[in-house]
Design an enzyme around this catalytic site. Sequence first.
Site, mmCIF file in Angstrom:
data_model
loop_
_atom_site.group_PDB
_atom_site.id
_atom_site.type_symbol
_atom_site.label_atom_id
_atom_site.label_comp_id
_atom_site.label_asym_id
_atom_site.label_seq_id
_atom_site.Cartn_x
_atom_site.Cartn_y
_atom_site.Cartn_z
ATOM 1 N N GLU A 293 -1.099 -3.754 -7.781
ATOM 2 C CA GLU A 293 -0.182 -4.094 -6.688
ATOM 3 C C GLU A 293 -0.199 -2.992 -5.642
ATOM 4 O O GLU A 293 -0.732 -1.906 -5.873
ATOM 5 C CB GLU A 293 1.248 -4.310 -7.200
ATOM 6 C CG GLU A 293 1.881 -3.049 -7.733
ATOM 7 C CD GLU A 293 3.391 -3.187 -7.914
ATOM 8 O OE1 GLU A 293 3.994 -4.126 -7.375
ATOM 9 O OE2 GLU A 293 3.964 -2.323 -8.588
ATOM 10 N N ARG A 297 5.774 1.425 0.799
ATOM 11 C CA ARG A 297 6.847 2.400 1.071
ATOM 12 C C ARG A 297 6.431 3.751 0.518
ATOM 13 O O ARG A 297 5.375 3.880 -0.084
ATOM 14 C CB ARG A 297 8.119 1.944 0.363
ATOM 15 C CG ARG A 297 7.833 1.699 -1.124
ATOM 16 C CD ARG A 297 9.056 1.544 -1.970
ATOM 17 N NE ARG A 297 8.741 1.000 -3.273
ATOM 18 C CZ ARG A 297 8.298 1.689 -4.305
ATOM 19 N NH1 ARG A 297 8.074 2.997 -4.189
ATOM 20 N NH2 ARG A 297 8.051 1.109 -5.464
#
Length: 653
Positions: A293, A297
């Site tokens: 994944e 951020r």
Amino acid sequence: MFGSVLIANRGEIACRIARTAKRLGMRTIAVYSAADADALHVRLCDEAYPIGPAEARESYLSTARLIEAVQRARAECIHPGYGFLSENADFAEACARAGVVFVGPPPAAIRALGLKDRAKALMEAAGVPVVPGYHGERQEPKFLKEKAYEIGYPVLIKPAAGGGGRGLRRVERHAEFEAALDAAIRESESAFGASRVLIEKYIAAPRHIEIQIFADRHGNVVHLGERDCSLQRRHQKIVEEAPAPGMTADLRAQIGAAAVEAARAVRYSGAGTVEFVADGTAGLRAGAFWFIEMNTRLQVEHPVTEAITGLDLVEWQFRIAAGEQLPLAQEQIRLNGHAVEARVYAEDAENGFLPSPGPIAALQWPAGIRVDAGVEAGSTISAFYDPMIAKLIAHGATREAALDRLKSALEHTVIAGPRTNLCFLMALCRAPAFRSGRIDTGFVDRNLAALGGVPHQPDYAAAALGAARLLAQSFGGTAQTVALDGENSEADSPWAARDGFQLGGPRSLTVPVVVDGVSLEATVSYGADGIGVAVNGAAPAQDAQTFAAGEDVYVLRHGRQTRLRLADFAASALAEAGEGTIVAPMHGRLLEIFVHLGDHVAAGQRLAIIEAMKMEHTLSAPFAGTVRAIAAAPGAQLVEGAEIMLIERGETR
Ligand code: ADP
């Protein structure tokens, strides 16, 4: 560069962002929930705005309240930190509508990568290797079970919307698939409000290798090397390091290029982390790592990258959000030495790692090492949020040196009040397999007992020291040092002390104490040499520290805490009578009750699940018996200590 920033977060990451923003000359604006009015991040910032009650849903997760605050404060940008709204595309769009810059990637990129199944499909199309599995739309249990069979066990079921290790279920056998799927879906719905899952091949001896990337808005993308986050408990990172043990420059270039490709595929900008799982059975090698994944951020573990690159990643985030070019090109990025980070949590490592919120009675950080903390002495670890207290980040010329530094820093850390995982982290730092870099994500769970992550005998020597301090406080004088010389003034005289002193040979008396919730007796003996205190035959420890707070005394010894108070007879009698009362171990929401009134239960049988501090906790029967009362219903919000049910002791028929 921006003139002001609103930090839409709390705790250590809010403090960390504020530090860089101040250095860059920005006006710093904090927000806080009702639980955080006195928090460190509020005091560190130039201004602060209340944004609602303690529940994150109504404060740190409320787009409306944050936008209102940003407009009142006239902030030029919002830094979301990690967690909360940091990966929420709707929030990023709301910021744009309100005319404030969101320090993060474009909403479209957040959306494209927000769901694991979609992200995998995207990466596959871009030529990035992904973990084999099923990540399509069909969700019928029977179909998913067939897919799992085709993929081959063991498999991992993952919520598509997942994060933080929640809802992940490893399945070993075909017969166990349905139950695991049910559990994964239930947890996913409760955590993410979505039920879609994907199925992956479970990679053998998995190592978690992630690449830090940065992209600007001018088409430049670089990577800052990898981090190894293989020390995990239940899929949650505990210790992270950079570089990864066994990584070669060639392999780094190869994985780095795949990560840069991944970022380009979604027209990324800002800081991002591309996560891979590597097959660790034969060390890191080409062709044996797969995309799982991408996090859009800043990561909790970003400081290890900062330590080896000498860069400030938050500064880079601000520069990119302000439209600047990346400060460095790929070939200008150098890695120097080795860094390790340990996450210090308020959790009871000996008791299922249950969160341990509450006021901090004493706190001292080690010198000579980076400490990213969101609390200070006198702060309270709130039950409403993540139980992380701080991160310790050690840097050294070699991995050995960094690990030694971390170990010593952990030994010099003092936290009293909440129970912590310090002792567990120290054991990890000493573990030979970890020292030699032979780790995979299952290492911690396989070695829980050796690492001290299981119930221990009470530390009687620590308890004896604590008892001595308690007695000294409660009965005057210092129990260990009351000298029996008749020259004392009236007030100091042993005749005046209410300490049970008698003439004649050595005498002793017992004082009931409660040690970590267990009733014990401290034996106080009186002789010509003074007063001696013992608990269960053990004399007071010499290598421990004590701290008093209210009725309690905390003893810290080798990273382990022992808490004592004098027994209150009435309270202990009540507790005995109510021994079968199942109470909420902490503030939380009752998710499910598995028994009915009148049911016979076996010792250890699952009774209920409570969700607190982002985790599910199972409450089980302390002994065999009958369910005599059920006092709460699923969905109820419970305070710590609230009664849930009563089990009457008696053999199950
Ligand atoms: P989350 O987003 O909930 O943290 P991830 O997909 O990042 O879930 O997975 C969490 C951890 O589980 C990863 O750090 C990795 O170590 C491990 N993991 C994930 N996928 C696999 C897999 N297919 N095989 C083995 N381990 C895996």
